[in-house]
Motif scaffolding. Structure first.
Motif, PDB file in Angstrom:
ATOM      1  N   SER A   1     -33.249 -23.577 -14.120  1.00  0.00           N
ATOM      2  CA  SER A   1     -32.185 -23.391 -13.372  1.00  0.00           C
ATOM      3  C   SER A   1     -32.380 -22.964 -11.843  1.00  0.00           C
ATOM      4  CB  SER A   1     -31.006 -22.666 -14.091  1.00  0.00           C
ATOM      5  OG  SER A   1     -31.650 -21.345 -14.308  1.00  0.00           O
TER       6      SER A   1
ATOM      7  N   THR B   1     -29.853 -31.633 -12.481  1.00  0.00           N
ATOM      8  CA  THR B   1     -28.623 -31.416 -12.528  1.00  0.00           C
ATOM      9  C   THR B   1     -27.682 -30.982 -11.321  1.00  0.00           C
ATOM     10  OG1 THR B   1     -29.591 -29.257 -13.061  1.00  0.00           O
ATOM     11  CG2 THR B   1     -28.991 -30.621 -14.920  1.00  0.00           C
ATOM     12  N   ARG B   2     -28.326 -30.586 -10.158  1.00  0.00           N
ATOM     13  CA  ARG B   2     -27.726 -30.265  -8.996  1.00  0.00           C
ATOM     14  C   ARG B   2     -28.090 -30.876  -7.686  1.00  0.00           C
ATOM     15  NH1 ARG B   2     -27.548 -23.764  -8.728  1.00  0.00           N
ATOM     16  NH2 ARG B   2     -25.609 -24.086  -7.122  1.00  0.00           N
TER      17      ARG B   2
ATOM     18  N   LYS C   1     -29.101 -34.419  -5.330  1.00  0.00           N
ATOM     19  CA  LYS C   1     -28.332 -35.720  -4.863  1.00  0.00           C
ATOM     20  C   LYS C   1     -29.093 -36.663  -5.220  1.00  0.00           C
ATOM     21  CE  LYS C   1     -25.362 -36.327  -0.955  1.00  0.00           C
ATOM     22  NZ  LYS C   1     -24.996 -35.864   0.462  1.00  0.00           N
TER      23      LYS C   1
ATOM     24  N   LEU D   1     -33.219 -31.868  -3.986  1.00  0.00           N
ATOM     25  CA  LEU D   1     -32.472 -30.833  -3.537  1.00  0.00           C
ATOM     26  C   LEU D   1     -32.751 -30.480  -1.972  1.00  0.00           C
ATOM     27  CD1 LEU D   1     -33.611 -28.276  -6.506  1.00  0.00           C
ATOM     28  CD2 LEU D   1     -31.112 -29.122  -5.939  1.00  0.00           C
TER      29      LEU D   1
ATOM     30  N   SER E   1     -30.534 -27.726 -17.374  1.00  0.00           N
ATOM     31  CA  SER E   1     -31.305 -26.683 -16.670  1.00  0.00           C
ATOM     32  C   SER E   1     -31.175 -25.467 -17.440  1.00  0.00           C
ATOM     33  CB  SER E   1     -30.895 -26.337 -15.491  1.00  0.00           C
ATOM     34  OG  SER E   1     -29.766 -25.771 -15.454  1.00  0.00           O
TER      35      SER E   1
ATOM     36  N   ASP F   1     -24.702 -22.634  -4.335  1.00  0.00           N
ATOM     37  CA  ASP F   1     -24.164 -23.873  -3.903  1.00  0.00           C
ATOM     38  C   ASP F   1     -24.505 -23.977  -2.315  1.00  0.00           C
ATOM     39  OD1 ASP F   1     -23.335 -24.521  -6.295  1.00  0.00           O
ATOM     40  OD2 ASP F   1     -21.282 -24.402  -5.832  1.00  0.00           O
TER      41      ASP F   1
ATOM     42  N   ILE G   1     -28.207 -24.883  -1.515  1.00  0.00           N
ATOM     43  CA  ILE G   1     -28.529 -26.189  -1.793  1.00  0.00           C
ATOM     44  C   ILE G   1     -27.903 -27.236  -0.787  1.00  0.00           C
ATOM     45  CG2 ILE G   1     -28.160 -28.208  -3.570  1.00  0.00           C
ATOM     46  CD1 ILE G   1     -28.402 -26.296  -5.955  1.00  0.00           C
ATOM     47  N   GLU G   2     -26.854 -26.974  -0.344  1.00  0.00           N
ATOM     48  CA  GLU G   2     -25.908 -27.708   0.556  1.00  0.00           C
ATOM     49  C   GLU G   2     -26.716 -27.687   1.827  1.00  0.00           C
ATOM     50  OE1 GLU G   2     -21.606 -27.523   1.671  1.00  0.00           O
ATOM     51  OE2 GLU G   2     -21.803 -27.428  -0.453  1.00  0.00           O
TER      52      GLU G   2
END
Lengths: 458, 458
Positions: free
Chosen positions: B300, B306-307, B309, B329, B365, B443, B446-447
């Protein structure tokens, strides 16, 4: 590469795995001398040992007449988790050496304890559990035995208290964490926690410890704690009995392909892996069914066979254990801080001692840097990173293979590769950096330690 | 314990070992997107890659039509030194969990590199040698790939220069000595030795590094040194191709006993072990010959599937490698210093990414402490000390087996146990001492990293 029909690794089927251990003593003409009571110097009786050892293990220790002892089902189930171990044809080593010799090794490192020690650890834990004990105490040198016993105790839900020789404890911090992963407690030896530890520290301040010291501490702890017994990873005949699975598997695998070894080689600390590997072959030799050269390899820093005396001696530094007749450097002998922690024991298993005294096997000692040269060569071609202990056998296997190169003889050499060196990188680092010494004890040092032998009339 | 006729460990005969790798891409309806030139955004041609990669490996990288690629004889010989790897029935784990599920694991840790990485390392070293190169450069995370490549290079007499992610370099000092035993040089990454290393250190002083950084440094070094090329231990399709031996052996072993898995589980960092394990099963699934649940497990702390793009991104932090379409990521994403160094990569193999996008596999994850709980449980009952990376798969295998316990279903679960944790005792120590965190990126983090994607029109 010749002889392609023999696979790189010979694995037995589960159905071919041994169902009984082989007790070599039953076939010996000259039996190993009995254990003696340290006070009376009379042969130890089972009752007298039962405060220290598990009952069923005492039976096995004293039994020199039953040739085959059945392996309990629970132990055979556990064996199946990591056995049979492979018998590997060292094709790449042969090619590297350009030798006509055929080299095989029995590899015992494919389990988390990283060595053959698990073969006896699981047996001893099983009998302790059967007896209804809470836990066991033990010593460990390089950490292989302690790791193996931790695994075995965890499997049967027993408490496990390990006294680890100080030099290894310091060189191998991660060994401790492996044992902790299996729930064991680990104390560096000598420690201030036991009477014998305090005594040894007073006499030898700054000592890096020895197996002899650690044994005394573990025995003392076992006798003081309720529901605990002491277990040992080498030296004793019960351990050699359990380790006979190595030799039995090896022999079955060789027989399967019609291979007859000329030379069998093993490293020797307390003697259990060597004893286990050679057991069925030595049985044949004693019964005159076959002839084999059998070679024990020991470190020149701790040369019990090659420079010790064959006499009754204490098994431990604290002189609390029974006396054993064996090749010994004296129980007060503290070997230099070599990197083969598992071979730093002053004595030798009594069965192997008798066989050596009877001329049925040879012994040779090797210097530490020669051992690491062999280890590195082996790692590079065979892809297994060997433990320093095991590398003693590699060294002599290579030497014998090189002799074959000179003479052109196609001898078959089998050696025991007892374990992996993942926790020995400190030693390899010393070797890479040219900081490894080759300390060999002087005659005076050995003589001095041999002055403290018990006075046993034979 | 049911089903006694299936042995604890299924070993194939040498004659049953694969003679060709399986190239899953040949059977895919939606092919993975091609690598793009980082400057022109046009598909990479073999010529443009040849300054960085070995020629034969480029061919394999770009080949998405040939289903089977023969394994050269020299590589098959080397494979025989440590393969076939065992497919183990986890009887003891099943008993511990009291689950009706049948659990199998393919264990790739029985070689000195301690992991599956050797399967591709020996192939890449072979092709480098065939091309007449002097040596290779590479990166390593947990140290498994670096160790494997060092072994492989030593076998073929190639120089090996390893850039090791700094956090692992510091946590695993003995890894360096294993690589040195095989003659490799090892540098912590980022370092001041490369342009890209100096740049990263200026931007992120005190960074503990990432695979993305280390890749950039190794690529830079390969292009600057005469007679060197860069090799990579994961992410690329050539690596997944070589790792197909895992899946092919697994499938042969299962077929031999008539076992059909319901769920296949692997940990996923760059994706090569997972891709290798599932390849022949996924092939069947694509051809509608069978249905399997296939699960990728990632930390995770670095959740690309899982998170992330599914877009074109840089493969490395320095943005010098080709662009790959993958779950990512962002190449600037630097994961927290978790203890699964081998899973700390911002992206995912492009083939697996396409399969995931097509709904042919699942991903999940898991948090670090849950992983170590599973690792310790597994170690205690199955007697293998697993690497933290591999333990991600163990965690989900246990979770799925526990679901079976609830429903009473006798599902067959197969997971990849990629390696051993002998060099991960620092992490286990943290876990034992309750000092292990479960950092999960926000978030926003990651963004932010995903803002620096290359601007590719599709």
């Amino acid at each position: 590469m010749s002889n392609k029909e023999i696979p790189y690794k010979i694995y037995l089927e589960e159905s071919e795995m041994p169902k009984a251990w082989y007790n070599l003593r039953a076939d010996m003409k000259n039996k190993p001398a009995p254990l003696l009571d340290p006070q009376t110097h009379q042969p130890m009786k089972a009752e007298a040992l039962s405060g220290v050892f598990c009952e069923e293990l005492i039976k096995q220790e004293l039994d020199d007449t039953t040739p085959y002892i059945e392996i309990p089902e629970a132990i055979r189930s556990f064996y199946k988790m990591y056995r049979p171990s492979p018998l590997v044809r060292a094709y790449c080593l042969e090619e590297k050496l350009q030798t006509p010799a055929k080299i095989y090794y029995k590899f015992e490192g494919n389990n988390t304890s990283g060595s053959h020690k698990l073969n006896s650890a699981i047996a001893q834990a099983y009998y302790a559990k059967e007896q209804g004990l809470k836990g066991v105490t033990t010593e460990t040198g390089a950490g292989q035995w302690g790791t193996a016993l931790s695994m075995a105790c965890s499997y049967f839900g027993l408490d496990c208290r390990v006294h680890m020789v100080k030099v290894s404890y310091e060189q191998k911090p991660f060994r401790r964490e492996v044992m902790r992963t299996y729930g064991a407690s680990v104390t560096p030896s000598p420690s201030m926690d036991t009477e014998v530890g305090r005594k040894i520290l007073a006499e030898h301040p700054g000592t890096t410890g020895s197996l002899g010291c650690a044994i005394s501490e573990a025995v003392e702890e076992a006798t003081k704690l309720d529901g605990y017994r002491y277990v040992l990873g080498s030296v004793l005949n019960q351990v050699m009995l359990h380790q006979s699975v190595i030799g039995l598997e090896t022999k079955t695998a060789l027989d399967k392909y019609g291979i007859k070894p000329d030379i069998i080689i093993g490293c020797a600390g307390g003697g259990s892996n060597l004893g286990g590997l050679i057991a069925p072959f030595m049985g044949e030799k004693i019964r005159s069914e076959a002839d084999y050269r059998i070679i024990a390899v020991e470190p020149s820093s701790c040369p019990s066979f090659t420079r010790g005396k064959y006499v009754y001696d204490y098994c431990d530094t604290g002189m609390v254990c029974p006396l054993s007749k064996m090749y010994t450097l004296g129980s007060g002998f503290i070997p230099s801080a070599s990197h083969a922690g598992g071979l730093r024991y002053h004595g030798m298993n009594s069965t192997l001692s008798q066989l050596y005294a009877d001329g049925l096997m040879e012994a040779i000692s090797v210097a530490q840097t020669e051992v690491f040269e062999a280890a590195e060569l082996f790692a590079r071609v065979e892809g297994i990173l060997p433990a320093p202990e095991s590398s003693h056998a590699i060294r002599i296997a290579i030497n014998e293979a090189m002799k074959c190169k000179e003479t052109g003889e196609e001898k078959t050499i089998v050696f025991g590769l007892t374990g992996t060196g993942y926790f020995d990188m400190y030693a390899y680092e010393k070797f890479h950096n040219g900081q490894m010494d080759n300390y060999v004890p002087t005659d005076d040092e050995i003589e001095l330690a041999l002055k403290k032998l018990p006075n046993v009339e034979e």
